[in-house]
Scaffold this active site. Structure first.
Site, mmCIF file in Angstrom:
data_model
loop_
_atom_site.group_PDB
_atom_site.id
_atom_site.type_symbol
_atom_site.label_atom_id
_atom_site.label_comp_id
_atom_site.label_asym_id
_atom_site.label_seq_id
_atom_site.Cartn_x
_atom_site.Cartn_y
_atom_site.Cartn_z
ATOM 1 N N SER A 133 0.726 -1.254 -0.058
ATOM 2 C CA SER A 133 -0.211 0.110 0.168
ATOM 3 C C SER A 133 1.227 1.402 -0.045
ATOM 4 O O SER A 133 0.278 1.930 -0.549
ATOM 5 C CB SER A 133 -0.991 0.468 1.085
ATOM 6 O OG SER A 133 -0.676 0.210 2.074
ATOM 7 N N LYS A 139 0.696 4.559 6.435
ATOM 8 C CA LYS A 139 0.174 5.567 5.729
ATOM 9 C C LYS A 139 0.891 6.277 5.926
ATOM 10 O O LYS A 139 1.518 6.960 6.700
ATOM 11 C CB LYS A 139 -1.618 5.037 6.236
ATOM 12 C CG LYS A 139 -2.190 3.760 6.204
ATOM 13 C CD LYS A 139 -2.089 3.228 4.704
ATOM 14 C CE LYS A 139 -3.001 1.854 4.943
ATOM 15 N NZ LYS A 139 -2.607 0.811 3.762
#
Length: 182
Positions: free
Chosen positions: A40, A78
């Protein structure tokens, strides 16, 4: 065992215990190591990267952070897009935060790999995502750099600031390369 040997042994035990206490304090309160799992955050952070996370750093927009996943018993890495009070909108692959367009140079490689007609990030507003116009106080809005595969705030909503483990400060991978972050 002689008196001199006992003193030497006691000295070693004190040194080892002191070192263990220092490691414990640093590991649990200052810095902690972690390993990136998944794709990700590619290409900036890759699966298997070893990272050092600072637990004392202030979190700012566009920082990479590690936090307790709201939907799993694991940590996610993230990028912070929205801080408390921010209004967020994504339009034509451009992030608008509080009405201002922001360049996201860390997305360049992922955008280059797409066909001309495809977007890396679908259009949305924060209100579409969480039903509120602004990121609530005490929360962050996070997105992965590899937006086509990232499980992030678009799926699980904003994350509480108290779930943040810390800010990514160093990456070790490959082993002969060390990358420091601001």
């Amino acid at each position: 065992m002689g008196n001199k040997a006992k003193k030497e042994l006691y000295s070693w035990i004190k040194s080892i215990l002191l070192a263990a206490v220092i490691v414990f304090i640093v590991r649990y309160f200052v810095f902690t190591p972690s390993i990136v799992v998944g794709q990700s955050m590619m290409p900036n952070l890759q699966d298997g990267n070893r990272i050092i996370v600072s637990k004392l750093s202030d979190i700012k927009r566009f920082d990479e952070i590690v936090f307790q996943a709201p939907d799993a018993d694991e940590h996610y890495v993230k990028r912070v897009i929205g801080l408390p009070g921010d209004h967020i909108e994504m339009k034509n692959d451009v992030s608008y935060i509080n009405g201002k367009a922001y360049k996201e140079p860390y997305l360049k490689a992922n955008k280059e790999d797409l066909p001309a007609s495809q977007k890396l990030t679908e259009d949305f507003t924060l209100e579409d995502q969480i039903g509120k116009k602004e990121v609530p106080k005490g929360y962050l809005y996070v997105l992965g750099d590899n937006r086509l595969v990232s499980k992030d705030s678009r799926i699980f909503g904003v994350i509480p600031m108290d779930s943040v483990v810390g800010k990514v400060k160093m990456r070790f991978w490959p082993f002969n390369e060390i990358k420091f972050f601001k």
